[in-house]
Motif scaffolding. Structure first.
Motif, PDB file in Angstrom:
ATOM      1  N   MET A  81       0.833  -1.205   0.000  1.00  0.00           N
ATOM      2  CA  MET A  81       0.000   0.000   0.000  1.00  0.00           C
ATOM      3  C   MET A  81       0.869   1.257   0.000  1.00  0.00           C
ATOM      4  N   GLY A  82       1.980   1.185  -0.744  1.00  0.00           N
ATOM      5  CA  GLY A  82       2.872   2.324  -0.884  1.00  0.00           C
ATOM      6  C   GLY A  82       3.850   2.522   0.256  1.00  0.00           C
ATOM      7  N   LYS A  83       3.773   1.676   1.275  1.00  0.00           N
ATOM      8  CA  LYS A  83       4.641   1.820   2.447  1.00  0.00           C
ATOM      9  C   LYS A  83       5.698   0.729   2.459  1.00  0.00           C
ATOM     10  N   ASP A  84       6.939   1.108   2.731  1.00  0.00           N
ATOM     11  CA  ASP A  84       8.033   0.156   2.845  1.00  0.00           C
ATOM     12  C   ASP A  84       7.903  -0.565   4.190  1.00  0.00           C
ATOM     13  N   ILE A  85       7.538  -1.854   4.146  1.00  0.00           N
ATOM     14  CA  ILE A  85       7.328  -2.607   5.387  1.00  0.00           C
ATOM     15  C   ILE A  85       8.545  -3.449   5.757  1.00  0.00           C
ATOM     16  N   THR A  86       9.595  -3.404   4.940  1.00  0.00           N
ATOM     17  CA  THR A  86      10.777  -4.236   5.176  1.00  0.00           C
ATOM     18  C   THR A  86      11.368  -4.049   6.568  1.00  0.00           C
ATOM     19  N   PRO A  87      11.558  -2.799   7.048  1.00  0.00           N
ATOM     20  CA  PRO A  87      12.208  -2.638   8.353  1.00  0.00           C
ATOM     21  C   PRO A  87      11.285  -2.807   9.557  1.00  0.00           C
ATOM     22  N   LEU A  88       9.992  -3.023   9.328  1.00  0.00           N
ATOM     23  CA  LEU A  88       9.042  -3.074  10.446  1.00  0.00           C
ATOM     24  C   LEU A  88       9.261  -4.307  11.316  1.00  0.00           C
ATOM     25  N   LYS A  89       9.163  -4.112  12.613  1.00  0.00           N
ATOM     26  CA  LYS A  89       9.262  -5.197  13.582  1.00  0.00           C
ATOM     27  C   LYS A  89       7.908  -5.908  13.675  1.00  0.00           C
ATOM     28  N   PRO A  90       7.889  -7.143  14.237  1.00  0.00           N
ATOM     29  CA  PRO A  90       6.627  -7.893  14.346  1.00  0.00           C
ATOM     30  C   PRO A  90       5.502  -7.096  15.013  1.00  0.00           C
ATOM     31  N   LYS A  91       5.829  -6.334  16.045  1.00  0.00           N
ATOM     32  CA  LYS A  91       4.807  -5.545  16.731  1.00  0.00           C
ATOM     33  C   LYS A  91       4.257  -4.446  15.824  1.00  0.00           C
ATOM     34  N   GLU A  92       5.142  -3.870  14.995  1.00  0.00           N
ATOM     35  CA  GLU A  92       4.726  -2.811  14.070  1.00  0.00           C
ATOM     36  C   GLU A  92       3.913  -3.381  12.906  1.00  0.00           C
ATOM     37  N   MET A  93       4.148  -4.651  12.596  1.00  0.00           N
ATOM     38  CA  MET A  93       3.425  -5.309  11.501  1.00  0.00           C
ATOM     39  C   MET A  93       2.002  -5.699  11.886  1.00  0.00           C
ATOM     40  N   ARG A  94       1.769  -5.838  13.166  1.00  0.00           N
ATOM     41  CA  ARG A  94       0.484  -6.384  13.622  1.00  0.00           C
ATOM     42  C   ARG A  94      -0.739  -5.640  13.084  1.00  0.00           C
ATOM     43  N   PRO A  95      -0.760  -4.288  13.089  1.00  0.00           N
ATOM     44  CA  PRO A  95      -1.939  -3.600  12.530  1.00  0.00           C
ATOM     45  C   PRO A  95      -2.172  -3.898  11.051  1.00  0.00           C
ATOM     46  N   LEU A  96      -1.095  -4.251  10.326  1.00  0.00           N
ATOM     47  CA  LEU A  96      -1.226  -4.540   8.896  1.00  0.00           C
ATOM     48  C   LEU A  96      -1.699  -5.967   8.622  1.00  0.00           C
ATOM     49  N   ARG A  97      -1.611  -6.834   9.635  1.00  0.00           N
ATOM     50  CA  ARG A  97      -1.938  -8.248   9.423  1.00  0.00           C
ATOM     51  C   ARG A  97      -3.382  -8.446   8.961  1.00  0.00           C
ATOM     52  N   ARG A  98      -4.285  -7.606   9.427  1.00  0.00           N
ATOM     53  CA  ARG A  98      -5.687  -7.754   9.022  1.00  0.00           C
ATOM     54  C   ARG A  98      -5.880  -7.426   7.545  1.00  0.00           C
ATOM     55  N   GLU A  99      -4.925  -6.698   6.937  1.00  0.00           N
ATOM     56  CA  GLU A  99      -5.008  -6.324   5.526  1.00  0.00           C
ATOM     57  C   GLU A  99      -4.330  -7.335   4.604  1.00  0.00           C
ATOM     58  N   MET A 100      -3.534  -8.242   5.165  1.00  0.00           N
ATOM     59  CA  MET A 100      -2.797  -9.219   4.348  1.00  0.00           C
ATOM     60  C   MET A 100      -2.877 -10.596   5.009  1.00  0.00           C
ATOM     61  N   GLN A 101      -3.403 -11.558   4.271  1.00  0.00           N
ATOM     62  CA  GLN A 101      -3.649 -12.883   4.832  1.00  0.00           C
ATOM     63  C   GLN A 101      -3.087 -13.962   3.902  1.00  0.00           C
ATOM     64  N   ILE A 102      -3.076 -15.206   4.403  1.00  0.00           N
ATOM     65  CA  ILE A 102      -2.553 -16.317   3.619  1.00  0.00           C
ATOM     66  C   ILE A 102      -3.478 -17.519   3.731  1.00  0.00           C
ATOM     67  N   VAL A 103      -3.611 -18.246   2.624  1.00  0.00           N
ATOM     68  CA  VAL A 103      -4.329 -19.521   2.591  1.00  0.00           C
ATOM     69  C   VAL A 103      -3.289 -20.596   2.329  1.00  0.00           C
ATOM     70  N   PHE A 104      -3.086 -21.491   3.295  1.00  0.00           N
ATOM     71  CA  PHE A 104      -2.058 -22.517   3.181  1.00  0.00           C
ATOM     72  C   PHE A 104      -2.547 -23.713   2.366  1.00  0.00           C
ATOM     73  N   GLN A 105      -1.581 -24.542   1.959  1.00  0.00           N
ATOM     74  CA  GLN A 105      -1.878 -25.697   1.113  1.00  0.00           C
ATOM     75  C   GLN A 105      -2.680 -26.764   1.844  1.00  0.00           C
ATOM     76  N   ASP A 106      -2.265 -27.103   3.069  1.00  0.00           N
ATOM     77  CA  ASP A 106      -2.879 -28.211   3.802  1.00  0.00           C
ATOM     78  C   ASP A 106      -3.817 -27.660   4.880  1.00  0.00           C
ATOM     79  N   PRO A 107      -5.116 -27.719   4.658  1.00  0.00           N
ATOM     80  CA  PRO A 107      -6.050 -27.138   5.640  1.00  0.00           C
ATOM     81  C   PRO A 107      -6.051 -27.887   6.963  1.00  0.00           C
ATOM     82  N   LEU A 108      -5.795 -29.194   6.919  1.00  0.00           N
ATOM     83  CA  LEU A 108      -5.803 -29.973   8.154  1.00  0.00           C
ATOM     84  C   LEU A 108      -4.646 -29.565   9.055  1.00  0.00           C
ATOM     85  N   ALA A 109      -3.510 -29.214   8.442  1.00  0.00           N
ATOM     86  CA  ALA A 109      -2.344 -28.790   9.222  1.00  0.00           C
ATOM     87  C   ALA A 109      -2.472 -27.357   9.715  1.00  0.00           C
ATOM     88  N   SER A 110      -3.235 -26.526   9.002  1.00  0.00           N
ATOM     89  CA  SER A 110      -3.340 -25.110   9.377  1.00  0.00           C
ATOM     90  C   SER A 110      -4.513 -24.827  10.304  1.00  0.00           C
TER      91      SER A 110
END
Length: 334
Positions: A81-110
């Motif tokens: 979204m135009g912002k460089d997220i490379t240097p962000l720490k895990p705590k700083e990334m948390r507000p962005l997590r709701r905007e970016m998600q992942i669907v894994f290959q194995d649903p039983l494992a996830s």
């Protein structure tokens, strides 16, 4: 000028250190590493689906996790979204997590086998404090289960993952990823473990949800045939490098890189007559070891068109037509 891409990756690199035993450490000072991702760059415009294609070990999954910063890059830059997220720490990334998600290959494992489906889908709402109370969150979960065609949703809410089919479990994983209404979703081999008939239903569902929620996908797959149903653009990955990128039409109608041509030749055709006349290009040899990748072009040990320069110099990325890029010495000379 503001970058129009929702996701932009520049020269992304990820190397994993190789663990050595005590004897190996005594006899070598060189620290070996797995060259999982080597200078990958791409852009995904809002509402677009980029397919990341390649065989096992090419670095696709690592790239997907890097983009979401589930693992830290060795080098390079990630913009969201135009912002460089490379240097962000895990705590700083948390507000962005709701905007970016992942669907894994194995649903039983996830999915947690001891957590009911309703609670599993509700969990992101709790983490991100979405919804006024538990009752409203339950209604949001039921609505999302309905949207992924788990009907009636009330029946699925209190079931455990083991009590439903593989296709239904993957719908649950999709519902959980979309419950926070993200802008960007990485689908990592999301339909690879499903039967062909179920696979087509899930692909249609993902396309419908993309339109409804204006989603942007990074669709990771080893099956090039799958990309025709969902992808706007395709990036072909080999041994940690993107060797070709273009529109769906570019890749299917005018593949440029020898590796892409080999992948296209392996795609089955519904017409037996076409399959009989279709020329298959099967690369010779095995995929090189990512710990000691070959110098020059990574594909040159298996390439039928290799020249002397291919084993010495990595080819530059050349734009052979608008938006169609390839890293191959054949085109660099033109």
């Amino acid at each position: 000028m503001k970058d129009s891409a929702l996701v932009a990756v520049e020269n992304l690199v990820k190397h994993f250190p190789v663990r050595m035993n005590f004897i190996q450490m005594l006899f070598t000072r060189e620290k070996k590493k797995v060259h999982a991702v080597n200078g990958v760059s791409f852009r995904i415009e809002e509402g677009q689906t980029l397919g990341l294609v390649g065989e096992s070990g090419s670095g696709k999954t690592t790239t997907g996790r890097l983009v979401l910063k589930l693992i830290e890059p060795t080098d390079g830059r990630i913009k969201f979204m135009g912002k460089d997220i490379t240097p962000l720490k895990p705590k700083e990334m948390r507000p962005l997590r709701r905007e970016m998600q992942i669907v894994f290959q194995d649903p039983l494992a996830s999915l947690n086998p001891y957590m009911k489906i309703g609670e599993a889908v509700r969990h992101p709402l709790v983490i991100h404090k979405i919804g006024r109370n538990r009752i409203q969150q339950r209604e949001m979960v039921l609505e999302m289960l309905e949207k992924v065609n788990l009907r009636p949703p009330e029946e699925f809410y209190n079931r455990y993952p083991r009590q439903i089919s593989g296709g239904q479990r993957q719908r649950v994983v999709i519902a959980r990823a979309l419950i926070t209404r993200p802008k960007f979703v990485v689908a990592d081999e999301a339909v690879a473990m499903l039967d062909v008939s179920i696979r087509s239903q899930l692909l249609k569902l993902m396309v419908d949800l993309k339109k409804e929620f204006n989603l942007t996908y990074l669709f990771i797959t080893h099956d090039l045939a799958t990309t025709k149903y969902i992808c706007d653009r395709i990036a072909v990955m080999y041994l940690g490098h993107i060797v070709e990128e273009g529109s769906f039409k570019d890749i299917y109608s005018e593949p440029a890189h020898p590796y892409t041509k080999a992948l296209i030749s392996a795609v089955p055709e519904p017409d037996p007559k076409i399959m009989e006349t279709k020329k298959k290009m099967i690369p010779s040899g095995e995929v090189p070891n990512a710990i000691e990748p070959p110098p020059g072009c990574p594909f040159h040990p298996r390439c039928p068109y290799k020249e002397a320069v291919c084993s010495r110099i990595f080819p530059e990325v050349v734009e052979i037509s608008e938006g169609h890029k390839v890293a191959c010495h054949i085109y660099a000379k033109k």
